[in-house]
Design an enzyme around this catalytic site. Structure first.
Site, PDB file in Angstrom:
ATOM      1  N   ALA A 123       0.702  -1.068   0.032  1.00 55.84           N
ATOM      2  CA  ALA A 123       0.099   0.081  -0.134  1.00 55.84           C
ATOM      3  C   ALA A 123       0.983   1.258   0.089  1.00 55.84           C
ATOM      4  CB  ALA A 123      -0.966   0.171   1.346  1.00 55.84           C
ATOM      5  N   LYS A 124       0.472   2.180  -0.666  1.00 48.98           N
ATOM      6  CA  LYS A 124       1.270   3.461  -0.916  1.00 48.98           C
ATOM      7  C   LYS A 124       0.522   4.515   0.199  1.00 48.98           C
ATOM      8  CE  LYS A 124       3.256   6.418  -4.212  1.00 48.98           C
ATOM      9  NZ  LYS A 124       4.760   6.035  -4.128  1.00 48.98           N
TER      10      LYS A 124
END
Length: 308
Positions: A155-156
């Site tokens: 996940a960014k």
């Protein structure tokens, strides 16, 4: 920075795009984002590189942190075009940000509203144009990459970048342009904002998802180009010592684009210049970014012409 920012459905002046000091994301890092670029094309318009891939990853990141984006993917795409057009920029960096706004304070975030902004600005090569030609100096960081049993590396997410920030500051204070993080098992992972590739005896090696890398979109593009050019690309565990034996090392990322590394821990990579594989792939990659490649034209999402 652009004069207008798309915020929760409307374009607003930069100075009016405000959030309260009790915004949940400000206190606890509950945000996800993307780094995207648009480039001027030979026809004079603009095109966003692998736009749908970035939008898809934004929605995946949000879902992993239980954030339901209050807009559809098509609406985010249209809002991005609207923001680019309003900026008047032909080439720009694009930052969509999804975050938890002000609500009940505390670690439980699900009662806080989900807000969205999109900003664009002119931004040159992240590690410098000279770095893209001559390469940059890197050091292996003392900070390890966050592990998938602690957070969600794929996940960014905003809060997770404190990990990269510590490594980046450490490298800068020691006189290097970039840091290389190892994973929790001591294998090579990635840079502070880039994926890594090593070339040895004509074969390209890159860390895989078991090493807790971010699912880089430019990484995927580089792998496709490499394989199209006939190179073998192996995703595997890479020991730290292999960095010092590599013939070439390069990084990929939206901000850094494709940048070679000429030195790691004060040891020269190859002959200290941009190697032949890096040079070849970088040229093809640059053509793809700037709309000069028919083969990879499908990676470009063209910004509609403004209606006067």
């Amino acid at each position: 920075m652009s004069h207008q920012i798309w915020m929760n459905g409307d374009l607003v002046a930069h100075e009016d795009a405000k959030v309260g000091v009790l915004t949940h994301a400000l206190h606890y890092g509950t945000s996800v984002f993307e780094g995207v670029r648009a480039y001027e094309t030979p026809e004079g318009g603009s095109a966003v590189f692998r736009h749908q891939d970035h939008i898809d990853r934004l929605f995946r990141s949000a879902a992993l942190y239980h954030m339901e984006i209050p807009y559809s993917k098509d609406e985010i795409r249209a809002a991005t075009f609207e923001t680019i057009t309003a900026s008047g920029l032909k080439s720009c960096y694009i930052r969509p940000l999804v975050f938890r706004g002000a609500g009940p304070m505390g670690l439980y975030p699900l009662d806080c509203p989900v807000e969205v902004i999109i900003a664009v600005w002119a931004w040159g090569a992240y590690l410098g144009e000279e770095g893209k030609v001559s390469g940059v100096r890197a050091r292996v960081s003392s900070w390890r990459r966050i592990s998938s049993d602690a957070l969600i590396p794929t996940a960014k997410a905003g809060g997770q970048y404190l990990n990269s920030i510590l490594a980046k500051i450490e490298a800068d204070k020691a006189g290097y342009e970039e840091a290389i993080l190892l994973d929790s098992n001591g294998y090579v992972c990635e840079g502070t904002g880039e994926n890594l590739f090593l070339v040895k005896d004509g074969v390209v090696h890159t860390p895989g998802f078991a090493n807790d890398i971010l699912e880089g979109i430019n990484r995927a593009a580089a792998i496709e180009i490499l394989r199209d050019q006939g190179y073998e690309v192996i995703e595997r565990d890479i020991a730290r010592g292999e960095l010092y034996r590599a013939d070439e090392i390069f990084m990929t990322g939206t901000a850094a684009e494709l940048t070679p590394i000429r030195e790691v821990d004060d040891l020269t990579v190859g002959d200290g210049t941009r190697g032949p594989v890096t040079t070849e792939i970088q040229a093809i990659f640059e053509d793809a970014l700037h709309g000069r490649s028919e083969r990879y034209a499908h990676w470009l999402d063209r910004v509609p012409a403004a209606v006067s």
